[in-house]
Design a protein around this motif. Structure first.
Motif, PDB file in Angstrom:
ATOM      1  N   CYS A  43       1.531  -9.942  -8.156  1.00 43.63           N
ATOM      2  CA  CYS A  43       0.174 -10.436  -7.907  1.00 43.63           C
ATOM      3  C   CYS A  43      -0.207 -10.303  -6.442  1.00 43.63           C
ATOM      4  O   CYS A  43      -1.390 -10.127  -6.114  1.00 43.63           O
ATOM      5  CB  CYS A  43       0.045 -11.883  -8.380  1.00 43.63           C
ATOM      6  SG  CYS A  43       0.067 -12.039 -10.185  1.00 43.63           S
ATOM      7  N   LEU A  44       0.773 -10.365  -5.548  1.00 44.34           N
ATOM      8  CA  LEU A  44       0.501 -10.106  -4.131  1.00 44.34           C
ATOM      9  C   LEU A  44      -0.015  -8.676  -3.951  1.00 44.34           C
ATOM     10  O   LEU A  44      -0.983  -8.434  -3.218  1.00 44.34           O
ATOM     11  CB  LEU A  44       1.772 -10.326  -3.309  1.00 44.34           C
ATOM     12  CG  LEU A  44       1.699  -9.917  -1.835  1.00 44.34           C
ATOM     13  CD1 LEU A  44       0.709 -10.793  -1.077  1.00 44.34           C
ATOM     14  CD2 LEU A  44       3.088 -10.008  -1.196  1.00 44.34           C
ATOM     15  N   LEU A  45       0.607  -7.727  -4.619  1.00 38.94           N
ATOM     16  CA  LEU A  45       0.144  -6.336  -4.548  1.00 38.94           C
ATOM     17  C   LEU A  45      -1.239  -6.201  -5.172  1.00 38.94           C
ATOM     18  O   LEU A  45      -2.101  -5.473  -4.663  1.00 38.94           O
ATOM     19  CB  LEU A  45       1.146  -5.418  -5.252  1.00 38.94           C
ATOM     20  CG  LEU A  45       2.572  -5.421  -4.696  1.00 38.94           C
ATOM     21  CD1 LEU A  45       3.464  -4.485  -5.511  1.00 38.94           C
ATOM     22  CD2 LEU A  45       2.585  -5.011  -3.226  1.00 38.94           C
ATOM     23  N   ARG A  46      -1.452  -6.896  -6.268  1.00 37.95           N
ATOM     24  CA  ARG A  46      -2.772  -6.889  -6.914  1.00 37.95           C
ATOM     25  C   ARG A  46      -3.832  -7.419  -5.962  1.00 37.95           C
ATOM     26  O   ARG A  46      -4.925  -6.856  -5.849  1.00 37.95           O
ATOM     27  CB  ARG A  46      -2.723  -7.744  -8.186  1.00 37.95           C
ATOM     28  CG  ARG A  46      -4.011  -7.830  -8.984  1.00 37.95           C
ATOM     29  CD  ARG A  46      -3.838  -8.880 -10.080  1.00 37.95           C
ATOM     30  NE  ARG A  46      -4.959  -8.960 -10.988  1.00 37.95           N
ATOM     31  CZ  ARG A  46      -6.098  -9.608 -10.744  1.00 37.95           C
ATOM     32  NH1 ARG A  46      -6.257 -10.212  -9.580  1.00 37.95           N
ATOM     33  NH2 ARG A  46      -7.068  -9.628 -11.639  1.00 37.95           N
ATOM     34  N   ASN A  47      -3.528  -8.506  -5.255  1.00 38.06           N
ATOM     35  CA  ASN A  47      -4.474  -9.075  -4.302  1.00 38.06           C
ATOM     36  C   ASN A  47      -4.739  -8.131  -3.134  1.00 38.06           C
ATOM     37  O   ASN A  47      -5.868  -8.040  -2.636  1.00 38.06           O
ATOM     38  CB  ASN A  47      -3.960 -10.410  -3.783  1.00 38.06           C
ATOM     39  CG  ASN A  47      -4.229 -11.564  -4.729  1.00 38.06           C
ATOM     40  OD1 ASN A  47      -4.844 -11.390  -5.776  1.00 38.06           O
ATOM     41  ND2 ASN A  47      -3.754 -12.742  -4.369  1.00 38.06           N
ATOM     42  N   THR A  48      -3.699  -7.431  -2.668  1.00 43.67           N
ATOM     43  CA  THR A  48      -3.874  -6.479  -1.570  1.00 43.67           C
ATOM     44  C   THR A  48      -4.782  -5.340  -2.002  1.00 43.67           C
ATOM     45  O   THR A  48      -5.652  -4.889  -1.237  1.00 43.67           O
ATOM     46  CB  THR A  48      -2.515  -5.944  -1.101  1.00 43.67           C
ATOM     47  OG1 THR A  48      -1.671  -7.044  -0.725  1.00 43.67           O
ATOM     48  CG2 THR A  48      -2.664  -5.018   0.092  1.00 43.67           C
ATOM     49  N   LEU A  49      -4.605  -4.860  -3.217  1.00 44.57           N
ATOM     50  CA  LEU A  49      -5.485  -3.834  -3.766  1.00 44.57           C
ATOM     51  C   LEU A  49      -6.932  -4.347  -3.815  1.00 44.57           C
ATOM     52  O   LEU A  49      -7.870  -3.647  -3.415  1.00 44.57           O
ATOM     53  CB  LEU A  49      -5.011  -3.436  -5.160  1.00 44.57           C
ATOM     54  CG  LEU A  49      -5.933  -2.518  -5.960  1.00 44.57           C
ATOM     55  CD1 LEU A  49      -6.046  -1.155  -5.303  1.00 44.57           C
ATOM     56  CD2 LEU A  49      -5.421  -2.382  -7.402  1.00 44.57           C
ATOM     57  N   GLN A  50      -7.111  -5.578  -4.306  1.00 45.45           N
ATOM     58  CA  GLN A  50      -8.451  -6.154  -4.384  1.00 45.45           C
ATOM     59  C   GLN A  50      -9.077  -6.263  -2.995  1.00 45.45           C
ATOM     60  O   GLN A  50     -10.256  -5.918  -2.803  1.00 45.45           O
ATOM     61  CB  GLN A  50      -8.398  -7.536  -5.029  1.00 45.45           C
ATOM     62  CG  GLN A  50      -9.761  -8.241  -5.082  1.00 45.45           C
ATOM     63  CD  GLN A  50      -9.686  -9.642  -5.678  1.00 45.45           C
ATOM     64  OE1 GLN A  50      -8.862  -9.896  -6.552  1.00 45.45           O
ATOM     65  NE2 GLN A  50     -10.546 -10.541  -5.212  1.00 45.45           N
ATOM     66  N   ALA A  51      -8.291  -6.726  -2.018  1.00 47.89           N
ATOM     67  CA  ALA A  51      -8.811  -6.868  -0.660  1.00 47.89           C
ATOM     68  C   ALA A  51      -9.219  -5.516  -0.086  1.00 47.89           C
ATOM     69  O   ALA A  51     -10.262  -5.397   0.568  1.00 47.89           O
ATOM     70  CB  ALA A  51      -7.766  -7.537   0.231  1.00 47.89           C
ATOM     71  N   ALA A  52      -8.400  -4.490  -0.333  1.00 48.38           N
ATOM     72  CA  ALA A  52      -8.710  -3.154   0.182  1.00 48.38           C
ATOM     73  C   ALA A  52     -10.015  -2.631  -0.403  1.00 48.38           C
ATOM     74  O   ALA A  52     -10.833  -2.029   0.306  1.00 48.38           O
ATOM     75  CB  ALA A  52      -7.562  -2.194  -0.138  1.00 48.38           C
ATOM     76  N   CYS A  53     -10.221  -2.860  -1.692  1.00 45.55           N
ATOM     77  CA  CYS A  53     -11.459  -2.409  -2.337  1.00 45.55           C
ATOM     78  C   CYS A  53     -12.660  -3.216  -1.861  1.00 45.55           C
ATOM     79  O   CYS A  53     -13.714  -2.660  -1.534  1.00 45.55           O
ATOM     80  CB  CYS A  53     -11.320  -2.496  -3.853  1.00 45.55           C
ATOM     81  SG  CYS A  53     -10.135  -1.335  -4.574  1.00 45.55           S
ATOM     82  N   ASP A  54     -12.510  -4.544  -1.817  1.00 43.48           N
ATOM     83  CA  ASP A  54     -13.622  -5.400  -1.415  1.00 43.48           C
ATOM     84  C   ASP A  54     -14.072  -5.110   0.014  1.00 43.48           C
ATOM     85  O   ASP A  54     -15.273  -5.109   0.310  1.00 43.48           O
ATOM     86  CB  ASP A  54     -13.231  -6.875  -1.538  1.00 43.48           C
ATOM     87  CG  ASP A  54     -13.147  -7.353  -2.981  1.00 43.48           C
ATOM     88  OD1 ASP A  54     -13.635  -6.637  -3.879  1.00 43.48           O
ATOM     89  OD2 ASP A  54     -12.579  -8.444  -3.209  1.00 43.48           O
ATOM     90  N   ARG A  55     -13.114  -4.870   0.902  1.00 52.52           N
ATOM     91  CA  ARG A  55     -13.469  -4.629   2.300  1.00 52.52           C
ATOM     92  C   ARG A  55     -14.250  -3.335   2.478  1.00 52.52           C
ATOM     93  O   ARG A  55     -14.960  -3.162   3.473  1.00 52.52           O
ATOM     94  CB  ARG A  55     -12.205  -4.588   3.170  1.00 52.52           C
ATOM     95  CG  ARG A  55     -11.489  -5.927   3.291  1.00 52.52           C
ATOM     96  CD  ARG A  55     -10.271  -5.833   4.188  1.00 52.52           C
ATOM     97  NE  ARG A  55     -10.636  -5.464   5.549  1.00 52.52           N
ATOM     98  CZ  ARG A  55     -10.219  -4.374   6.161  1.00 52.52           C
ATOM     99  NH1 ARG A  55      -9.407  -3.522   5.545  1.00 52.52           N
ATOM    100  NH2 ARG A  55     -10.588  -4.111   7.397  1.00 52.52           N
ATOM    101  N   ARG A  56     -14.126  -2.411   1.519  1.00 50.69           N
ATOM    102  CA  ARG A  56     -14.825  -1.123   1.597  1.00 50.69           C
ATOM    103  C   ARG A  56     -15.951  -1.007   0.576  1.00 50.69           C
ATOM    104  O   ARG A  56     -16.484   0.069   0.347  1.00 50.69           O
ATOM    105  CB  ARG A  56     -13.817   0.010   1.402  1.00 50.69           C
ATOM    106  CG  ARG A  56     -12.770   0.074   2.510  1.00 50.69           C
ATOM    107  CD  ARG A  56     -11.619   0.982   2.155  1.00 50.69           C
ATOM    108  NE  ARG A  56     -10.657   1.062   3.250  1.00 50.69           N
ATOM    109  CZ  ARG A  56      -9.670   0.188   3.460  1.00 50.69           C
ATOM    110  NH1 ARG A  56      -9.549  -0.865   2.625  1.00 50.69           N
ATOM    111  NH2 ARG A  56      -8.840   0.317   4.455  1.00 50.69           N
ATOM    112  N   SER A  57     -16.265  -2.130  -0.084  1.00 48.46           N
ATOM    113  CA  SER A  57     -17.324  -2.159  -1.117  1.00 48.46           C
ATOM    114  C   SER A  57     -17.051  -1.144  -2.225  1.00 48.46           C
ATOM    115  O   SER A  57     -17.961  -0.510  -2.750  1.00 48.46           O
ATOM    116  CB  SER A  57     -18.694  -1.903  -0.478  1.00 48.46           C
ATOM    117  OG  SER A  57     -18.998  -2.904   0.469  1.00 48.46           O
ATOM    118  N   LEU A  58     -15.770  -1.014  -2.594  1.00 55.31           N
ATOM    119  CA  LEU A  58     -15.365  -0.133  -3.673  1.00 55.31           C
ATOM    120  C   LEU A  58     -15.115  -0.976  -4.927  1.00 55.31           C
ATOM    121  O   LEU A  58     -14.711  -2.142  -4.816  1.00 55.31           O
ATOM    122  CB  LEU A  58     -14.087   0.631  -3.318  1.00 55.31           C
ATOM    123  CG  LEU A  58     -14.171   1.604  -2.132  1.00 55.31           C
ATOM    124  CD1 LEU A  58     -12.775   2.131  -1.795  1.00 55.31           C
ATOM    125  CD2 LEU A  58     -15.122   2.757  -2.456  1.00 55.31           C
TER     126      LEU A  58
END
Length: 298
Positions: free
Chosen positions: A276-291
């Motif tokens: 879930c930590l990896l899942r959250n990192t993926l989410q953060a990466a997408c959210d920060r780039r509006s992806l």
């Protein structure tokens, strides 16, 4: 009745594979998510945990940035490092490994993390978003609990859920997540009057009280699903020479005779935390780039 044992290792591996697949798609677009982990001191358990996190991060195709500070590092040094990581565009997630040395105020350090990079989900902004039903980065262990519960019951709607434990790290956020799944939720704890009777009401029982084998088989509603968050090291006389073993907050053998499904310790909730930590990192990466965030188990 013999309960189905919910395999957290398998569920965690499946989630990590989903994350890795999504990361490959991002990398094809020139985006590589990055996770920074800050370890202060030489706590043996923390060192092993951080090593595993770093290995899983790289395995998923992400960049891993490890920052190891001595136990006597000042609070100002740690806060300065967090500020630099907040400003680093290559870093999408920041995790400060707990516990911190006694001279460091954890709340002050966690508050300094940019909420958009708070992949542990501990910042008050993310806690508030979760509590009010908004999109948030949520704590990894509670998220893993819900994913495991939904591997048994694809819909949790209408179930009576009892959470034993009221910590900010597990008890409160898992209760919020279960409310979002339309469960009827009771938060109980060690001072709850007639705790066994409260637990026996639960279709879904989440044990996160931090006391080894506190919850007995007689506390379990027949057929209930039991998610055991506890990780307690206790003496193991059978092994001799002062050996120890890991047990949960639930007396597993007793509970497995009554429950419909139960997570083991180890091999239950634990493997889900890093996934879930990896899942959250993926989410953060997408959210920060509006992806768009790839669809994942929730």
């Amino acid at each position: 009745m013999s309960a189905t044992v919910v395999d957290g290792n398998a569920q965690g591996a499946a989630l990590r594979a989903r994350v890795a697949e999504a990361v490959r798609g991002l990398r094809a677009r020139g985006v590589t998510p990055g996770l920074a982990v800050v370890l202060v001191g030489e706590d043996p358990a923390s060192r092993v945990y951080v090593k595993n996190k770093s290995a899983r991060t790289v395995e998923a195709g992400m960049r891993s940035f490890d920052h190891k500070l001595p136990a006597d590092a000042s609070e100002a040094e740690i806060l300065d490092l967090v500020r630099r990581l907040n400003a680093d565009e290559a870093v999408d997630g920041i995790l400060v490994q707990l516990p911190l040395p006694p001279h460091i105020a954890p709340a002050k350090v966690l508050l300094a993390i940019d909420p958009a990079k708070d992949v542990d989900g501990f910042h008050p902004v993310n806690a508030g978003r979760l509590a009010t039903g908004q999109k948030a980065l949520v704590p990894c262990t509670p998220l893993g609990c819900v994913i495991l519960a939904k591997s048994v019951h694809p819909s949790l709607a209408g179930m009576e859920a009892v959470v034993v434990g009221r910590s900010n790290i597990v008890g409160k956020p898992v209760a919020q997540l279960l409310l979002a799944e339309s469960c009827t939720v009771t938060i109980a704890h060690s001072r709850t009057r007639d705790l066994p009777a409260v637990c026996r009401r639960a279709d879904l029982l989440v044990a996160a009280v931090g006391r080894p084998e506190m919850i007995r088989g007689g506390w379990i509603k027949p057929g209930a699903t039991v998610i055991d968050v506890g990780i307690n090291r206790v003496p193991n006389p059978a092994a001799g020479d002062g050996k120890t073993k890991l047990v949960g907050d639930v007396a597993f053998a007793e509970a497995a005779e009554v429950a419909g499904a139960i997570t083991p310790v180890p091999g239950g909730v634990g493997p889900m935390t890093i996934a879930c930590l990896l899942r959250n990192t993926l989410q953060a990466a997408c959210d920060r780039r509006s992806l768009p965030v790839p669809e994942m188990p929730a």
